[in-house]
Design a protein around this motif. Structure first.
Motif, PDB file in Angstrom:
ATOM      1  N   SER A   1       0.821  -1.213   0.000  1.00  0.00           N
ATOM      2  CA  SER A   1       0.000   0.000   0.000  1.00  0.00           C
ATOM      3  C   SER A   1       0.853   1.260   0.000  1.00  0.00           C
ATOM      4  N   LEU A   2       1.949   1.242   0.774  1.00  0.00           N
ATOM      5  CA  LEU A   2       2.852   2.395   0.786  1.00  0.00           C
ATOM      6  C   LEU A   2       3.527   2.596  -0.575  1.00  0.00           C
ATOM      7  N   LYS A   3       3.888   1.457  -1.208  1.00  0.00           N
ATOM      8  CA  LYS A   3       4.528   1.542  -2.531  1.00  0.00           C
ATOM      9  C   LYS A   3       3.568   2.120  -3.568  1.00  0.00           C
ATOM     10  N   ASN A   4       2.320   1.690  -3.510  1.00  0.00           N
ATOM     11  CA  ASN A   4       1.326   2.224  -4.447  1.00  0.00           C
ATOM     12  C   ASN A   4       1.126   3.718  -4.226  1.00  0.00           C
ATOM     13  N   HIS A   5       1.079   4.087  -2.931  1.00  0.00           N
ATOM     14  CA  HIS A   5       0.927   5.507  -2.613  1.00  0.00           C
ATOM     15  C   HIS A   5       2.129   6.312  -3.102  1.00  0.00           C
ATOM     16  N   ARG A   6       3.347   5.713  -2.950  1.00  0.00           N
ATOM     17  CA  ARG A   6       4.565   6.388  -3.427  1.00  0.00           C
ATOM     18  C   ARG A   6       4.547   6.539  -4.943  1.00  0.00           C
ATOM     19  N   ASP A   7       4.154   5.503  -5.680  1.00  0.00           N
ATOM     20  CA  ASP A   7       4.095   5.573  -7.139  1.00  0.00           C
ATOM     21  C   ASP A   7       3.091   6.629  -7.600  1.00  0.00           C
ATOM     22  N   LEU A   8       1.961   6.698  -6.860  1.00  0.00           N
ATOM     23  CA  LEU A   8       0.966   7.702  -7.206  1.00  0.00           C
ATOM     24  C   LEU A   8       1.522   9.112  -7.015  1.00  0.00           C
ATOM     25  N   LEU A   9       2.255   9.290  -5.899  1.00  0.00           N
ATOM     26  CA  LEU A   9       2.857  10.590  -5.646  1.00  0.00           C
ATOM     27  C   LEU A   9       3.926  10.921  -6.717  1.00  0.00           C
ATOM     28  N   TYR A  10       4.709   9.889  -7.109  1.00  0.00           N
ATOM     29  CA  TYR A  10       5.723  10.083  -8.161  1.00  0.00           C
ATOM     30  C   TYR A  10       5.086  10.504  -9.491  1.00  0.00           C
ATOM     31  N   SER A  11       4.001   9.861  -9.857  1.00  0.00           N
ATOM     32  CA  SER A  11       3.339  10.215 -11.127  1.00  0.00           C
ATOM     33  C   SER A  11       2.803  11.635 -11.088  1.00  0.00           C
ATOM     34  N   LYS A  12       2.208  12.019  -9.940  1.00  0.00           N
ATOM     35  CA  LYS A  12       1.736  13.388  -9.810  1.00  0.00           C
ATOM     36  C   LYS A  12       2.893  14.380  -9.866  1.00  0.00           C
ATOM     37  N   LEU A  13       4.007  14.002  -9.214  1.00  0.00           N
ATOM     38  CA  LEU A  13       5.169  14.879  -9.234  1.00  0.00           C
ATOM     39  C   LEU A  13       5.731  15.017 -10.659  1.00  0.00           C
ATOM     40  N   ASN A  14       5.781  13.931 -11.430  1.00  0.00           N
ATOM     41  CA  ASN A  14       6.277  13.996 -12.821  1.00  0.00           C
ATOM     42  C   ASN A  14       5.377  14.870 -13.686  1.00  0.00           C
ATOM     43  N   GLU A  15       4.060  14.746 -13.470  1.00  0.00           N
ATOM     44  CA  GLU A  15       3.148  15.595 -14.220  1.00  0.00           C
ATOM     45  C   GLU A  15       3.371  17.068 -13.909  1.00  0.00           C
ATOM     46  N   LEU A  16       3.571  17.347 -12.607  1.00  0.00           N
ATOM     47  CA  LEU A  16       3.826  18.727 -12.224  1.00  0.00           C
ATOM     48  C   LEU A  16       5.148  19.242 -12.813  1.00  0.00           C
ATOM     49  N   ILE A  17       6.162  18.351 -12.795  1.00  0.00           N
ATOM     50  CA  ILE A  17       7.462  18.750 -13.357  1.00  0.00           C
ATOM     51  C   ILE A  17       7.358  18.995 -14.868  1.00  0.00           C
ATOM     52  N   ALA A  18       6.607  18.123 -15.584  1.00  0.00           N
ATOM     53  CA  ALA A  18       6.442  18.305 -17.033  1.00  0.00           C
ATOM     54  C   ALA A  18       5.700  19.598 -17.341  1.00  0.00           C
ATOM     55  N   ALA A  19       4.618  19.848 -16.598  1.00  0.00           N
ATOM     56  CA  ALA A  19       3.883  21.101 -16.810  1.00  0.00           C
ATOM     57  C   ALA A  19       4.747  22.297 -16.513  1.00  0.00           C
ATOM     58  N   LYS A  20       5.552  22.188 -15.410  1.00  0.00           N
ATOM     59  CA  LYS A  20       6.451  23.277 -15.073  1.00  0.00           C
ATOM     60  C   LYS A  20       7.496  23.485 -16.170  1.00  0.00           C
ATOM     61  N   GLY A  21       8.021  22.386 -16.768  1.00  0.00           N
ATOM     62  CA  GLY A  21       9.004  22.511 -17.848  1.00  0.00           C
ATOM     63  C   GLY A  21       8.415  23.183 -19.087  1.00  0.00           C
ATOM     64  N   LYS A  22       7.147  22.799 -19.457  1.00  0.00           N
ATOM     65  CA  LYS A  22       6.506  23.447 -20.601  1.00  0.00           C
ATOM     66  C   LYS A  22       6.292  24.924 -20.351  1.00  0.00           C
ATOM     67  N   ALA A  23       5.864  25.244 -19.130  1.00  0.00           N
ATOM     68  CA  ALA A  23       5.660  26.666 -18.818  1.00  0.00           C
ATOM     69  C   ALA A  23       6.973  27.438 -18.884  1.00  0.00           C
ATOM     70  N   ASP A  24       8.048  26.797 -18.365  1.00  0.00           N
ATOM     71  CA  ASP A  24       9.359  27.461 -18.418  1.00  0.00           C
ATOM     72  C   ASP A  24       9.838  27.634 -19.866  1.00  0.00           C
ATOM     73  N   ASP A  25       9.596  26.581 -20.703  1.00  0.00           N
ATOM     74  CA  ASP A  25       9.996  26.688 -22.117  1.00  0.00           C
ATOM     75  C   ASP A  25       9.256  27.816 -22.816  1.00  0.00           C
ATOM     76  N   GLN A  26       7.947  27.922 -22.574  1.00  0.00           N
ATOM     77  CA  GLN A  26       7.185  29.017 -23.187  1.00  0.00           C
ATOM     78  C   GLN A  26       7.682  30.377 -22.710  1.00  0.00           C
ATOM     79  N   LEU A  27       7.984  30.449 -21.419  1.00  0.00           N
ATOM     80  CA  LEU A  27       8.484  31.710 -20.884  1.00  0.00           C
ATOM     81  C   LEU A  27       9.829  32.065 -21.492  1.00  0.00           C
ATOM     82  N   ASN A  28      10.714  31.048 -21.605  1.00  0.00           N
ATOM     83  CA  ASN A  28      12.034  31.305 -22.214  1.00  0.00           C
ATOM     84  C   ASN A  28      11.895  31.707 -23.685  1.00  0.00           C
TER      85      ASN A  28
END
Length: 392
Positions: free
Chosen positions: A38-65
């Motif tokens: 259960s902890l591993k599943n919760h960790r994977d879920l948090l990782y996927s959310k974090l990757n999505e946030l990082i990807a969105a942040k990268g696109k926003a940074d690219d547009q800004l640059n």
């Protein structure tokens, strides 16, 4: 102390110890395994959310640059446009200043030139009137005598090589009819078709024209566009290698003005009619051969002819073309020197014949010369009159 945990095992429950028996150990391990999953599943879920946030942040940074870079480029282009406008304005001002200076200098030069010309005329009128008059009259007399002797020579050449244009109303035995240019009673080819006249007549007429052209060029000091060698009915023409070397640049640049005999054309390449080492200009025999005409007045048939015959026909056409160009060059040069217009409706050989007729007439040559010298004579007489009035 460790808290006592619920277990179905009485031994482990009474001993107040960790699980000892296999059943309790497996039970605890299963609990831990479930918790870890259960902890591993919760960790994977948090990782996927974090990757999505990082990807969105990268696109926003690219547009800004990208926006920042485009803004910098736009700023640089605006600055470059401003500097270009400033340079253009400075260039226009500089050009206007230089143009004004040039106009002033040109005005000064024009004034100085007018003053020099006036001084030169005054000096000539004061110190050299008799010399100028004598030299001008002497030049006119020498030119008149030269033109008279030239007309006599050209008249003798025209007697040796008479030219005329005839119209054949009736068709001859060889199928020829229409208008032809004749030289020494031999018909010259029409256009670039070597088969418009019989073989012997073609070689003879082109040979006569080569000799006539060489004599005219020598006596009139006219420019020769191509070099030609007279050898009777085996004459040739070529483009000289250079100004200092009159020989052709290569064997392929030397063209015949005759059709070789058929039996000789069919021989091997070592004895070809283009061989320069032959004493008879590459022809097996200089004697005429009594045979039926193989070249009719009709157009040349490329499909039924051998490759060597086709090559011979093309070389002969090239030779005729070079000869006509040379004749046209001499004709144009002489007409321009006489300040006359070249006949546009006449053929090349007919215009050449008219030119020789004009040059052989002393009356026509002197009339042209008088027109050319009228202006210079008028200026000379005005100069002498002004000088005599000043002297009186």
């Amino acid at each position: 102390m460790m808290s006592k945990k619920a277990s179905n095992c009485a031994i482990c429950d009474n001993s107040n110890r960790a699980s000892i028996c296999a059943v309790c150990v497996n039970y605890r391990l299963n609990e831990y395994n479930s918790l870890l999953k259960s902890l591993k599943n919760h960790r994977d879920l948090l990782y996927s959310k974090l990757n999505e946030l990082i990807a969105a942040k990268g696109k926003a940074d690219d547009q800004l640059n990208w926006r920042v870079r485009q803004s910098e480029k736009l700023t640089n282009l605006k600055e470059k446009l401003r500097r270009s406008k400033e340079q253009l304005a400075q260039g226009k001002v500089k050009i206007e200043r230089v143009s004004h200076e040039l106009k002033v200098k040109y005005g000064v030069l024009k004034s100085a030139r007018g003053t020099l010309e006036k001084n030169r005329v005054e000096k000539l009128e004061k110190f050299y009137p008799n010399l100028i008059c004598t030299q001008s009259l002497g030049h006119m007399a020498i030119t008149s005598e030269r033109l008279h002797k030239q007309s006599v020579v050209i008249k003798q050449i025209c007697k040796l090589f008479p030219q005329r244009r005839v119209h054949l109303d009736e068709e001859r035995r060889d199928g020829s009819s229409g208008q032809y240019d004749l030289i020494c009673s031999a018909r010259l080819p029409r256009g670039l078709d070597p088969h418009s006249v019989p073989t012997e007549e073609l070689a003879a007429s082109l040979g006569y024209m080569v000799q006539l052209l060489n004599l005219v060029v020598h006596n009139l000091a006219a420019p020769a566009l191509h070099n030609s060698g007279f050898a009777g009915s085996c004459s040739r023409i070529w483009q000289r290698d250079s100004y200092w070397d009159a020989r052709p640049s290569s064997r392929s640049n030397e063209y015949p003005l005759f059709i070789p005999r058929q039996n000789y054309c069919s021989t091997c390449g070592d004895n070809s009619w283009t061989d320069k080492s032959s004493s008879n200009f590459g022809v097996a025999s200089m004697e005429s051969e009594r045979r039926p005409h193989l070249d009719s007045i009709n157009s040349f048939n490329y499909s039924s002819a051998s490759p060597h015959t086709v090559e011979t026909h093309k070389d002969l056409q090239k030779g005729i073309s070079l000869l006509k160009k040379s004749v046209a060059c001499v004709t144009t040069y002489c007409y321009n020197s006489l300040c006359l217009d070249v006949p546009t409706e006449s053929s090349t050989f007919e215009a050449f014949s008219k030119l020789l007729a004009t040059l052989s007439s002393t009356r026509e040559v002197r009339s042209v010369f008088s027109l050319k010298m009228a202006c210079s004579r008028y200026n000379l007489l005005c100069f002498l009159l002004i000088y005599e009035l000043d002297f009186i």
